[in-house]
Design a protein around this motif. Structure first.
Motif, PDB file in Angstrom:
ATOM      1  N   ALA A  54       0.813  -1.215   0.000  1.00  0.00           N
ATOM      2  CA  ALA A  54       0.000   0.000   0.000  1.00  0.00           C
ATOM      3  C   ALA A  54       0.849   1.270   0.000  1.00  0.00           C
ATOM      4  CB  ALA A  54      -0.938  -0.002   1.204  1.00  0.00           C
ATOM      5  N   GLY A  55       1.940   1.276   0.745  1.00  0.00           N
ATOM      6  CA  GLY A  55       2.776   2.469   0.848  1.00  0.00           C
ATOM      7  C   GLY A  55       3.534   2.810  -0.420  1.00  0.00           C
ATOM      8  N   ARG A  56       3.598   1.912  -1.387  1.00  0.00           N
ATOM      9  CA  ARG A  56       4.334   2.175  -2.630  1.00  0.00           C
ATOM     10  C   ARG A  56       3.447   2.707  -3.749  1.00  0.00           C
ATOM     11  NH1 ARG A  56       9.654  -0.409  -3.702  1.00  0.00           N
ATOM     12  NH2 ARG A  56      10.429  -0.814  -1.631  1.00  0.00           N
ATOM     13  N   LEU A  57       2.143   2.816  -3.504  1.00  0.00           N
ATOM     14  CA  LEU A  57       1.237   3.320  -4.546  1.00  0.00           C
ATOM     15  C   LEU A  57       1.432   4.822  -4.712  1.00  0.00           C
ATOM     16  CD1 LEU A  57      -2.012   1.398  -3.575  1.00  0.00           C
ATOM     17  CD2 LEU A  57      -0.544   0.964  -5.552  1.00  0.00           C
ATOM     18  N   ARG A  58       1.379   5.280  -5.946  1.00  0.00           N
ATOM     19  CA  ARG A  58       1.495   6.719  -6.223  1.00  0.00           C
ATOM     20  C   ARG A  58       0.306   7.464  -5.633  1.00  0.00           C
ATOM     21  NH1 ARG A  58       3.481   4.875 -11.596  1.00  0.00           N
ATOM     22  NH2 ARG A  58       1.308   4.783 -12.202  1.00  0.00           N
ATOM     23  N   ASP A  59       0.532   8.704  -5.201  1.00  0.00           N
ATOM     24  CA  ASP A  59      -0.521   9.503  -4.566  1.00  0.00           C
ATOM     25  C   ASP A  59      -1.767   9.629  -5.447  1.00  0.00           C
ATOM     26  OD1 ASP A  59       0.906   9.868  -2.257  1.00  0.00           O
ATOM     27  OD2 ASP A  59       1.749  11.797  -2.878  1.00  0.00           O
ATOM     28  N   GLY A  60      -1.586   9.801  -6.720  1.00  0.00           N
ATOM     29  CA  GLY A  60      -2.720   9.955  -7.627  1.00  0.00           C
ATOM     30  C   GLY A  60      -3.363   8.636  -8.014  1.00  0.00           C
ATOM     31  N   GLY A  61      -2.802   7.547  -7.553  1.00  0.00           N
ATOM     32  CA  GLY A  61      -3.330   6.222  -7.878  1.00  0.00           C
ATOM     33  C   GLY A  61      -2.638   5.627  -9.082  1.00  0.00           C
ATOM     34  N   GLU A  62      -2.921   4.383  -9.341  1.00  0.00           N
ATOM     35  CA  GLU A  62      -2.363   3.701 -10.511  1.00  0.00           C
ATOM     36  C   GLU A  62      -3.257   2.542 -10.905  1.00  0.00           C
ATOM     37  OE1 GLU A  62       1.318   1.183  -9.207  1.00  0.00           O
ATOM     38  OE2 GLU A  62       1.313   3.026  -8.021  1.00  0.00           O
ATOM     39  N   ARG A  63      -3.101   2.116 -12.132  1.00  0.00           N
ATOM     40  CA  ARG A  63      -3.869   0.999 -12.671  1.00  0.00           C
ATOM     41  C   ARG A  63      -2.982  -0.247 -12.650  1.00  0.00           C
ATOM     42  NH1 ARG A  63      -8.670   1.090 -13.421  1.00  0.00           N
ATOM     43  NH2 ARG A  63      -9.722  -0.461 -14.624  1.00  0.00           N
ATOM     44  N   VAL A  64      -3.534  -1.352 -12.180  1.00  0.00           N
ATOM     45  CA  VAL A  64      -2.805  -2.611 -12.076  1.00  0.00           C
ATOM     46  C   VAL A  64      -3.601  -3.675 -12.817  1.00  0.00           C
ATOM     47  CG1 VAL A  64      -1.983  -4.377 -10.468  1.00  0.00           C
ATOM     48  CG2 VAL A  64      -1.861  -1.977  -9.823  1.00  0.00           C
ATOM     49  N   THR A  65      -2.914  -4.480 -13.611  1.00  0.00           N
ATOM     50  CA  THR A  65      -3.547  -5.616 -14.272  1.00  0.00           C
ATOM     51  C   THR A  65      -2.883  -6.876 -13.763  1.00  0.00           C
ATOM     52  OG1 THR A  65      -4.034  -4.302 -16.239  1.00  0.00           O
ATOM     53  CG2 THR A  65      -4.068  -6.684 -16.494  1.00  0.00           C
ATOM     54  N   ILE A  66      -3.699  -7.833 -13.316  1.00  0.00           N
ATOM     55  CA  ILE A  66      -3.177  -9.104 -12.829  1.00  0.00           C
ATOM     56  C   ILE A  66      -3.858 -10.235 -13.585  1.00  0.00           C
ATOM     57  CG2 ILE A  66      -2.552  -8.211 -10.552  1.00  0.00           C
ATOM     58  CD1 ILE A  66      -5.085  -9.519  -9.431  1.00  0.00           C
ATOM     59  N   ALA A  67      -3.140 -11.332 -13.779  1.00  0.00           N
ATOM     60  CA  ALA A  67      -3.690 -12.495 -14.481  1.00  0.00           C
ATOM     61  C   ALA A  67      -3.179 -13.763 -13.821  1.00  0.00           C
ATOM     62  CB  ALA A  67      -3.292 -12.463 -15.949  1.00  0.00           C
ATOM     63  N   ALA A  68      -4.064 -14.741 -13.711  1.00  0.00           N
ATOM     64  CA  ALA A  68      -3.701 -16.020 -13.118  1.00  0.00           C
ATOM     65  C   ALA A  68      -2.998 -16.898 -14.146  1.00  0.00           C
ATOM     66  CB  ALA A  68      -4.958 -16.734 -12.609  1.00  0.00           C
ATOM     67  N   THR A  69      -2.045 -17.687 -13.676  1.00  0.00           N
ATOM     68  CA  THR A  69      -1.381 -18.667 -14.526  1.00  0.00           C
ATOM     69  C   THR A  69      -2.328 -19.848 -14.742  1.00  0.00           C
ATOM     70  OG1 THR A  69      -0.449 -19.910 -12.688  1.00  0.00           O
ATOM     71  CG2 THR A  69       0.871 -18.045 -13.542  1.00  0.00           C
ATOM     72  N   GLU A  70      -1.947 -20.740 -15.619  1.00  0.00           N
ATOM     73  CA  GLU A  70      -2.754 -21.943 -15.874  1.00  0.00           C
ATOM     74  C   GLU A  70      -2.949 -22.749 -14.588  1.00  0.00           C
ATOM     75  OE1 GLU A  70      -2.245 -25.964 -18.511  1.00  0.00           O
ATOM     76  OE2 GLU A  70      -1.647 -24.065 -19.449  1.00  0.00           O
ATOM     77  N   GLY A  71      -1.877 -22.925 -13.827  1.00  0.00           N
ATOM     78  CA  GLY A  71      -1.962 -23.664 -12.573  1.00  0.00           C
ATOM     79  C   GLY A  71      -2.844 -22.968 -11.544  1.00  0.00           C
ATOM     80  N   GLU A  72      -2.731 -21.653 -11.465  1.00  0.00           N
ATOM     81  CA  GLU A  72      -3.571 -20.893 -10.543  1.00  0.00           C
ATOM     82  C   GLU A  72      -5.041 -20.993 -10.945  1.00  0.00           C
ATOM     83  OE1 GLU A  72      -0.474 -17.408  -9.075  1.00  0.00           O
ATOM     84  OE2 GLU A  72      -1.460 -17.200 -11.035  1.00  0.00           O
ATOM     85  N   CYS A  73      -5.315 -20.930 -12.253  1.00  0.00           N
ATOM     86  CA  CYS A  73      -6.696 -21.075 -12.731  1.00  0.00           C
ATOM     87  C   CYS A  73      -7.264 -22.429 -12.316  1.00  0.00           C
ATOM     88  CB  CYS A  73      -6.769 -20.919 -14.254  1.00  0.00           C
ATOM     89  SG  CYS A  73      -6.707 -19.215 -14.839  1.00  0.00           S
ATOM     90  N   ALA A  74      -6.478 -23.486 -12.471  1.00  0.00           N
ATOM     91  CA  ALA A  74      -6.931 -24.829 -12.097  1.00  0.00           C
ATOM     92  C   ALA A  74      -7.212 -24.912 -10.602  1.00  0.00           C
ATOM     93  CB  ALA A  74      -5.894 -25.869 -12.518  1.00  0.00           C
ATOM     94  N   ALA A  75      -6.355 -24.315  -9.792  1.00  0.00           N
ATOM     95  CA  ALA A  75      -6.537 -24.349  -8.336  1.00  0.00           C
ATOM     96  C   ALA A  75      -7.765 -23.535  -7.919  1.00  0.00           C
ATOM     97  CB  ALA A  75      -5.284 -23.823  -7.632  1.00  0.00           C
ATOM     98  N   VAL A  76      -7.962 -22.380  -8.528  1.00  0.00           N
ATOM     99  CA  VAL A  76      -9.146 -21.558  -8.217  1.00  0.00           C
ATOM    100  C   VAL A  76     -10.414 -22.287  -8.658  1.00  0.00           C
ATOM    101  CG1 VAL A  76     -10.358 -19.398  -8.744  1.00  0.00           C
ATOM    102  CG2 VAL A  76      -7.901 -19.360  -8.240  1.00  0.00           C
TER     103      VAL A  76
END
Length: 171
Positions: A13-35
Motif C-alpha cells: 500500500a505504501g508504494r502506490l502513487r498519490d494519484g493512484g495507478e492501474r494494475v492488471t493481474i492475471a492467473a497462470t494456468e496452474g492458478e486457474c486450475a486451483a481456483v
C-alpha cells in the motif's frame, strides 16, 4: 493457520502513487486450475483483473475495476458442460487492521463499498479478485437454452405424489 490463497498478488500500500495507478493481474494456468477446484467449477481458462488503486490516506486504498473470467460450468438441467464468460465490475476498500477491527468500527457505512482488512502494509488483490468471482458465480448454472422437460403424467388425474396432500388440504 489458513492455507495460502491459490491466486495471490500482494500489493504494498505504501508504494502506490498519490494519484493512484492501474494494475492488471492475471492467473497462470496452474492458478486457474486451483481456483476452479476451490470454487467448484469444472474448469477455468482465464482469470484476470484490471484495477485502479487509489490511496485515500492512513493506509486505506480504494480499488475499482473489473474481473474477467472464462469458466466451464455444468448445467443443472442437462448436466452438460458449457462455457461462460464473465465480466464483473467491483469496488472495494482495503483498510489496515483485522476483521475484528472492522466489526468493532461503528463508523463504517454499511451502504459503502465492501471493506477488506489487511495487515503488514500489504493487501492481497488476487484473493480479493477470487472472492469477487465466487460471489458472482450462479450457484445453479444453466446452459443458455436449457429447458427442463418433465415426463408426462402416467396415471389418472389426482393420483400424483401430492394428490393425497391436496385432498387433505381441501377436506
Amino acid at each position: 493457520m489458513s492455507p495460502a490463497p491459490e491466486f495471490s498478488r500482494r500489493i504494498e500500500a505504501g508504494r502506490l502513487r498519490d494519484g493512484g495507478e492501474r494494475v492488471t493481474i492475471a492467473a497462470t494456468e496452474g492458478e486457474c486450475a486451483a481456483v476452479a477446484r476451490r470454487l467448484g467449477v469444472e474448469a477455468m481458462a482465464l482469470l484476470e483483473a484490471s484495477v485502479g488503486l487509489t490511496p485515500a490516506g492512513g493506509g486505506v486504498v480504494a480499488a475499482a475495476g473489473e474481473v474477467r473470467a472464462h469458466v466451464t460450468r455444468i448445467c443443472v438441467v442437462s448436466l452438460e458442460p458449457f462455457e461462460q464468460a464473465l465480466e464483473i465490475p467491483f469496488r472495494l476498500v482495503f483498510r489496515p487492521g483485522t476483521e475484528a477491527d472492522l466489526v468493532a468500527d461503528q463508523t463504517i457505512d454499511p451502504e459503502s463499498e465492501d471493506e477488506v482488512p489487511y495487515e503488514g502494509g500489504r493487501f492481497d488483490l488476487g484473493e480479493a479478485v477470487v472472492e469477487t468471482l465466487a460471489l458472482a458465480l450462479d450457484p445453479w448454472p444453466r446452459r443458455p437454452g436449457a429447458v427442463l422437460e418433465l415426463p408426462p403424467s402416467t396415471g389418472p388425474a389426482g393420483t400424483g405424489p401430492f394428490a393425497a396432500l391436496a385432498r387433505r388440504r381441501r377436506g
